[in-house]
Design an enzyme around this catalytic site. Structure first.
Site, PDB file in Angstrom:
ATOM      1  N   TYR A   1       4.856  -3.939  -1.691  1.00  0.00           N
ATOM      2  CA  TYR A   1       5.900  -3.263  -2.483  1.00  0.00           C
ATOM      3  C   TYR A   1       5.713  -1.752  -2.532  1.00  0.00           C
ATOM      4  O   TYR A   1       4.747  -1.222  -2.016  1.00  0.00           O
ATOM      5  CB  TYR A   1       6.067  -3.863  -3.877  1.00  0.00           C
ATOM      6  CG  TYR A   1       4.859  -3.988  -4.762  1.00  0.00           C
ATOM      7  CD1 TYR A   1       3.746  -3.184  -4.642  1.00  0.00           C
ATOM      8  CD2 TYR A   1       4.859  -4.932  -5.785  1.00  0.00           C
ATOM      9  CE1 TYR A   1       2.661  -3.309  -5.508  1.00  0.00           C
ATOM     10  CE2 TYR A   1       3.792  -5.070  -6.654  1.00  0.00           C
ATOM     11  CZ  TYR A   1       2.703  -4.247  -6.499  1.00  0.00           C
ATOM     12  OH  TYR A   1       1.652  -4.379  -7.342  1.00  0.00           O
ATOM     13  N   GLU A   2       6.697  -1.109  -3.125  1.00  0.00           N
ATOM     14  CA  GLU A   2       6.750   0.365  -3.194  1.00  0.00           C
ATOM     15  C   GLU A   2       6.830   0.962  -1.786  1.00  0.00           C
ATOM     16  O   GLU A   2       6.267   2.017  -1.499  1.00  0.00           O
ATOM     17  CB  GLU A   2       5.508   0.873  -3.944  1.00  0.00           C
ATOM     18  CG  GLU A   2       5.706   2.074  -4.837  1.00  0.00           C
ATOM     19  CD  GLU A   2       6.988   2.130  -5.612  1.00  0.00           C
ATOM     20  OE1 GLU A   2       7.161   1.296  -6.512  1.00  0.00           O
ATOM     21  OE2 GLU A   2       7.811   3.004  -5.309  1.00  0.00           O
ATOM     22  N   GLY A   3       7.549   0.238  -0.898  1.00  0.00           N
ATOM     23  CA  GLY A   3       7.626   0.628   0.517  1.00  0.00           C
ATOM     24  C   GLY A   3       6.461  -0.014   1.241  1.00  0.00           C
ATOM     25  O   GLY A   3       5.299   0.298   0.952  1.00  0.00           O
TER      26      GLY A   3
END
Ligand SMILES: Cc1cc2nc3c(=O)[nH]c(=O)nc-3n(C[C@H](O)[C@H](O)[C@H](O)COP(=O)(O)OP(=O)(O)OC[C@H]3O[C@@H](n4cnc5c(N)ncnc54)[C@H](O)[C@@H]3O)c2cc1C
Length: 619
Positions: free
Chosen positions: A442-444
């Site tokens: 997550y978060e890219g």
């Protein structure tokens, strides 16, 4: 079980001896804050992490989040942890006092919160996302929105979420379908479904404030057409009291590999066409607004990787000192030989030193990235501010991707140190490994971080940022080359930096040529190499200081000329043991990791196109 999750001495070393955060304290921005204050806060964080967060760690994993009748219940022990965290002032300590914060430097807070990451990351997700969402309202909200939502979020009365992802819009956020239709009163009617929303529903607080990315009817496709909306779970009346439900339904809670205590929800907005959202900032500026919290959010994910790694490492060291198994290898022909603690076996020692070097290197890198953020807020000269910001931009994708990938590797090595027991839930390291994995996604995703680094960050300011960073590394190498005990290993760091520079220059040339796919194809190995060389830079910077301090310790003991006594001193002098450990970690890292950098750079320069050319059918 270890009662130590984070090496305090190493934290102090990095903050004060290596980075020198004292420099921040002497300026106007943080005046009044002293080194003693920082240490006191850090000790408070440790106490709370050990006594409140840690006891809820295994229980949170075992009980997980329960979804019944459309509502999510989180592990009961998390309620107390959340309350204490908020009461302790940890929700927004870097924010100014007017909004309920304490105006503390990000670097100092990063060091303090390492304990919470290490003790119970799942629990931390609730206040963590709240601070991020409230921060966006603080920056882009109207006075009314701040009054209505932000203060209560910063006070922990309500939590917040970030709702970007949809079933068909993950990495490609621009593909989202959630729709916002204008109401005559200036609000918007939201319809759509978001998935994987952390803290999307829970029984911690009476309201949850969702920040939802959506497209206003008629706006263009792709990221340009995206706006962001404040969508409360329960509507808030003019007088601040809670009104009726806002037609936000929880569709499901995910059953995941790890972070079981953190509720990952599917949220359906406007099933009854009665979900009201308020625009945050301007129309079609949703992506720009979200980008404002990206750097801090990505550093936080890097801290998650570090937090799991430090906890796993400290547990592994404690276990290796206690677990008795096998006689030493040099006694293999002696049937009478007694078994020893496994820390005596060379393979275990190598694993532990691998973990130590990576944990300490990542700690220095993350704290330094946070320090660069502080400096952007402190320096008055515009050019200097750009230089610090340039370092932030370059370091963040590395902190996020390198620390999340490496955190997982450290957890895996911890399990190896434990042997079979490490694989079983009786010991905490298998949970650390499971909990760590999500940080690379997550978060890219880490693949996307690498593309961001290579495709955007390297070329920013015409490459000036990367030249600046390489200059800092070259200075470290120059200084460590003067220290005889480090010279040979520092030379390996020097060769690594040279190889990295050549690949970087090659990428810059290829970006404008027909070979432009090569930097994209090899972005992830490049990020890994940059991370390794950065860790080398921080480890050798630390080792050089350690060498000087060690000489002072030897002088104080009157044993400057007695290598035997110097070696023996580690058993009775904690400083000597610590500094010798810093030197050992740097030398080992050069030999084990940096030695491979040239080869890996050469592999990238070969520009092997097989992954591009192989047919889908051949996989
Ligand atoms: C536990 C958990 C918590 C989460 N919390 C939140 C949250 O609070 N809010 C929120 O909005 N989302 C959240 N997410 C969603 C998360 O951010 C996404 O899962 C992530 O962005 C990836 O999207 P995806 O899963 O659809 O994968 P995809 O986008 O389908 O990607 C699959 C793979 O393809 C790669 N890929 C995709 N596009 C490209 C490309 N252009 N070039 C190269 N590679 C590419 C990716 O790197 C990845 O390896 C959470 C997810 C989980 C599992």
């Amino acid at each position: 079980m270890s009662e130590t999750l984070v090496n305090k001495r190493d934290q102090e070393f990095i903050l004060f001896e290596q980075i020198g955060v004292d420099r921040l304290l002497s300026g106007n921005a943080f005046c009044g804050l002293t080194r003693d204050d920082i240490l006191m806060m850090r000790d408070e964080a440790e106490k709370m992490a050990l006594h409140v967060f840690l006891p809820a760690y295994a229980e949170g994993d075992r009980l997980g989040c329960v979804f019944t009748d459309g509502h999510v219940r989180i592990p009961p022990s998390f309620h107390n942890g959340y309350r204490k965290f908020v009461e302790g002032g940890w929700l927004c300590p870097t924010k100014c006092e007017e909004v309920g914060g304490q105006g503390l430097p990000i670097s100092v807070v990063t060091a303090c919160v390492e304990y919470f990451y290490a003790a119970n990351f799942s629990l931390l997700t609730y206040p963590g996302l709240t601070a991020g969402a409230a921060g966006l309202i603080e920056r882009f909200g109207t006075a009314e929105q701040k009054e209505k939502y932000m203060y209560r979020m910063y006070q922990g009365e309500w939590t917040g979420t970030m709702c970007l992802t949809e079933a068909n819009a993950g990495t490609d956020v621009g593909a989202l379908r959630t729709l916002a239709r204008r109401n005559p009163d200036g609000t918007y009617r939201i319809t759509g479904s978001k998935c994987f929303i952390t803290g999307g529903d829970h029984d911690l607080t009476p309201n949850i404030i969702h920040l939802v990315l959506a497209r206003i009817e008629g706006d263009p496709p792709g990221t340009e057409g995206i706006s962001v909306f404040i969508v409360p779970k329960v509507r808030v009346r003019e007088d601040g009291t809670l009104g009726e439900s806002n037609d936000v339904q929880t569709g499901n809670v995910e059953h995941k590999m790890g972070i079981h205590g953190s509720a990952t929800c599917t949220l359906n907005f406007g099933d009854h066409d009665d979900c009201i959202g308020e625009l945050l900032g301007k129309e079609r500026e949703g992506i720009h607004i979200m980008f404002n919290m990206m750097n801090e959010a990505r550093l936080e994910v890097g801290m998650q990787g570090l937090g799991h790694a430090t906890a796993a490492y400290e547990h592994a060291v404690a276990y290796a000192k206690e677990r008795i198994q096998s006689a030493p290898v040099w006694e293999m022909h002696n049937p009478e030989a007694s078994p020893i603690a496994i820390i005596g076996h060379p393979d275990i020692r190598r694993n532990l030193l691998w973990m130590k070097a990576h944990v300490e290197g990542m700690r220095a890198m993350n704290y330094y990235a946070a320090y660069c953020m502080d400096m952007t807020a402190v320096v008055e000269d515009g050019q200097e501010r750009k230089d610090w910001q340039g370092l932030v931009e370059l370091l963040i994708p590395v902190c996020k991707a390198y620390c999340s990938d490496t955190g997982l590797l450290v957890c895996s090595k911890a399990i190896d140190v434990y042997g079979g027991y490490g694989y079983c839930s009786e010991y905490p390291v298998e949970q650390y490994l499971r909990d760590c994995k999500i940080s690379s996604i997550y978060e890219g995703t880490n693949g996307v971080q690498a593309l961001d680094l290579v495709g955007r960050k390297l070329g920013e300011r015409g490459g000036a940022n990367v030249v600046h960073l390489f200059g800092l590394m070259a200075k470290t190498i120059q200084e460590t080359m003067k220290i005889s005990v480090l010279q040979k290993s520092a030379a390996v760091l020097g060769e690594s930096l040279q190889a990295l520079k050549e690949v970087t220059e090659g990428f810059a040339a290829m970006a404008k040529s027909a070979g432009f796919l090569i930097p994209i194809l090899y972005a992830s190995p490049y990020l890994r190499i940059l991370g390794d060389v950065l860790l080398g830079h921080f480890l050798f910077g630390g080792a050089a200081i350690a060498c000087r301090r060690l000489q002072e310790v030897y002088q104080a003991e009157g044993i400057e000329d007695s290598p035997g006594k110097q070696r023996a001193l580690v058993h009775e002098n904690a400083d000597a043991a610590f500094y010798q450990g810093k030197i050992a970690a740097a030398k080992f890292f050069a030999n084990e990791v940096l030695m491979t950098v040239q080869g890996r750079c050469e592999a990238i320069r070969m520009a092997e196109r097989a992954p591009l050319e192989i047919a889908d059918e051949s996989f």
